[in-house]
Design a protein around this motif. Sequence first.
Motif, PDB file in Angstrom:
ATOM      1  N   UNK A  88      -8.580 -24.875  28.979  1.00 41.63           N
ATOM      2  CA  UNK A  88      -9.037 -24.014  30.063  1.00 41.63           C
ATOM      3  C   UNK A  88     -10.539 -23.795  29.982  1.00 41.63           C
ATOM      4  N   UNK A  89     -11.120 -23.429  31.106  1.00 44.52           N
ATOM      5  CA  UNK A  89     -12.503 -22.975  31.086  1.00 44.52           C
ATOM      6  C   UNK A  89     -12.520 -21.567  30.487  1.00 44.52           C
ATOM      7  N   UNK A  90     -13.424 -21.305  29.565  1.00 45.49           N
ATOM      8  CA  UNK A  90     -13.434 -19.999  28.905  1.00 45.49           C
ATOM      9  C   UNK A  90     -14.049 -18.915  29.781  1.00 45.49           C
ATOM     10  N   UNK A  91     -13.737 -17.695  29.426  1.00 40.52           N
ATOM     11  CA  UNK A  91     -14.383 -16.546  30.044  1.00 40.52           C
ATOM     12  C   UNK A  91     -15.808 -16.454  29.500  1.00 40.52           C
ATOM     13  N   UNK A  92     -16.773 -16.224  30.383  1.00 40.15           N
ATOM     14  CA  UNK A  92     -18.167 -16.106  29.984  1.00 40.15           C
ATOM     15  C   UNK A  92     -18.688 -14.744  30.404  1.00 40.15           C
ATOM     16  N   UNK A 149     -14.975 -16.443  25.561  1.00 36.54           N
ATOM     17  CA  UNK A 149     -13.675 -16.001  25.063  1.00 36.54           C
ATOM     18  C   UNK A 149     -12.551 -16.585  25.908  1.00 36.54           C
ATOM     19  N   UNK A 150     -11.338 -16.471  25.384  1.00 39.81           N
ATOM     20  CA  UNK A 150     -10.113 -16.802  26.111  1.00 39.81           C
ATOM     21  C   UNK A 150      -9.144 -15.650  25.878  1.00 39.81           C
ATOM     22  N   UNK A 173     -18.849 -29.415  33.478  1.00 35.03           N
ATOM     23  CA  UNK A 173     -17.981 -28.275  33.195  1.00 35.03           C
ATOM     24  C   UNK A 173     -17.799 -28.137  31.683  1.00 35.03           C
ATOM     25  N   UNK A 174     -17.444 -26.944  31.265  1.00 30.22           N
ATOM     26  CA  UNK A 174     -17.121 -26.680  29.860  1.00 30.22           C
ATOM     27  C   UNK A 174     -15.693 -26.156  29.772  1.00 30.22           C
ATOM     28  N   UNK A 175     -14.866 -26.857  29.000  1.00 27.57           N
ATOM     29  CA  UNK A 175     -13.507 -26.423  28.710  1.00 27.57           C
ATOM     30  C   UNK A 175     -13.372 -26.195  27.209  1.00 27.57           C
ATOM     31  N   UNK A 176     -12.399 -25.383  26.836  1.00 29.66           N
ATOM     32  CA  UNK A 176     -12.027 -25.262  25.427  1.00 29.66           C
ATOM     33  C   UNK A 176     -10.552 -25.603  25.295  1.00 29.66           C
TER      34      UNK A 176
END
Length: 249
Positions: free
Chosen positions: A91-95, A53-54, A27-30
Amino acid sequence: MNRVEHIAGHTFHGRKGPITNAFRYGVDYVLLDAEGAVKAPWLFSRNRANLMSVSDRDHGGPPGAGSGARWLREVLAAHGLPSPSKIELLAQPKTLGHVFNPVSFWLCHENGLRIVVAEVTNTYGDRHCYLCLHDDVSPIGPDDWIEARKVMHVSPFQPISGSYRFRFDLREDRIGIWIDHTNETGGVYTNLIGPRKPLTVAGVLRASLRRPLGSRRVLALIHWQALRLWLRGAIFRNRPTPPTQKASR
């Protein structure tokens, strides 16, 4: 100006009880300052469209109609809790315009980590937040387990009963979060573990190539695991009425 950090980690889910199931996915979180200006590569944006984005509207309130950290401060005040000097969002970002976070975390700092708010969202679009803190709001240590009563439907193969136990080990170079849900039929154990590094253009591109569908992939994997459980005879529970309160302990 605070930098945006990238956690390219993994999550593990293990089902407890007579019908077991376990899986581990990347998973990718920021991690970013939820209120102040942030330093980020040009492929990442806050509150506007980009490859990654977030957006405040995706967190703090109903999905798609949130108000970010302002909502969080209102919730803390409503529960008689102190207002932190710094709030971060993990959070996981919007892709490419799509986002789904089964769980995001608001990290509230005041001379240490004092409160974590776990923002849980199910596939039906319901959302509930669990306030994780000590009764005296003392700093949360890396070995502390904090309990909260489960009140919202998440998996159709788990009852709305029992409790969550959370543990947060947030280091300068690594993040580890553990959630242990226990109920009368078993429960689920899950974690999120990964290194902390500054978000870079190369990091955004690698994440996009490694997991090009972003959170659409998360939703697909959730439904795939649900199908596996159903085929193995796990009891399916229909979605009940979601809780009316925004947050609980």
